[in-house]
Enzyme design. Sequence first.
Site, PDB file in Angstrom:
ATOM      1  CG  HIS A 361      70.919  32.866-100.966  1.00 55.91           C
ATOM      2  ND1 HIS A 361      70.511  32.130-102.044  1.00 55.91           N
ATOM      3  CD2 HIS A 361      71.887  33.695-101.433  1.00 55.91           C
ATOM      4  CE1 HIS A 361      71.214  32.471-103.102  1.00 55.91           C
ATOM      5  NE2 HIS A 361      72.055  33.433-102.760  1.00 55.91           N
ATOM      6  CG  ASP A 365      68.726  31.089-105.994  1.00 54.45           C
ATOM      7  OD1 ASP A 365      69.126  30.737-104.860  1.00 54.45           O
ATOM      8  OD2 ASP A 365      68.444  30.286-106.902  1.00 54.45           O
TER       9      ASP A 365
END
Length: 381
Positions: A361, A365
Amino acid sequence: MPKLGMAMKAGLVTNWRVQEGEPVTEGAALLDIETEKIAAVVPAPATGVLGRVVAEVGAKLPVGALLALIGDPADVFPPKGELVTTAAPAAAEAAPPRDAPISAAAQPRDAPVSPAARRRAREIGVDVNLVAPSAPGKRVTSDDVDAYAAARAAGAAATTRVVPFTGIRAVIAENLTASLREMAQVTVSRDTEVRGLVRRRAELAAGFEAATGIRLTYTDLLVETVARLLPEHPFLNAALTEEGIELFDTVNMGVAVALDDGLIVPVIRDAGTKSLGEIARERADLAARAQAGTLGIDDVEGGTFTVTNLGSFGADAFTPIVNPPQCAILGVGRLVGKPVVTRKGRVRARPTMWLSLTFDHRVVDGAPAARFLAALGERLA
């Protein structure tokens, strides 16, 4: 200890092929080691006599550490104790079993013991000082003695087998623990209809095997499809470095191979430009050499994305762990027919499989990762 790849930090000595005092020839096999990536044979760096083995089997040594001394037959070699290996232990010392009885000297004796309990303990050969009462504050009874004796007998009857936590199993544990510790890993999953994937394999499989001698697998087709798709989603074919996010121009596809004692991920280089036949032949060759233990360091380094397929083992969905320094991995579940509601509202049986994408992450995203899975699903439908 030689450095067999840019990522290698240490090696585990697993076998000496020459014994102390025996002659060695430069370039001939001298010993076997296991690295963070592969098992490898180390050749002798010189011709002479193996005068002193410093690193015993089971020693884990950093790159550059002393393994042995090679010299002339007339040389006098120093004792092993005078030579420093800086070896790290291959495995921690085993801790005592959690349920091992506490010795009488270590156990506090503050509970009273009934006369009947003392007689019963003498009859069956139990040290009454090791028997605890049924509840704090109560005295030890004959029932407590019998319960203790029964529990001890059950424990003595139980057998266990300890498997050494070394070699590739220990390397996998170290690498995967570091991966989870150092990355912000998230997994998104999608139950995907794959009629196109199934149809294409059915159309190609028989002729492909007749022409090449290689069985065409769903993994081959998935590797081809993912490798073609990744350039459209560059942040999934990337790595986070000290300088920033490195986006790779080529797709070097890691394909996980299960071994009896662990897992290894050989790499199909530049998979995005290779034909399906080239991918299948290379995948089959790498898998065969992985099972035989003959992969080289170049076969397992340089991957930019990984596919791991547990469908053949009956898994529906799972959360794969990213293989550093990559930032994403695709997990593939089993192929199964399910009732699917079509766009016209009708229920039809369709082949489906779960696809699970784990990603870092810090680099990408959730929305871009979900878009990748959606695009992959469209190409397999």
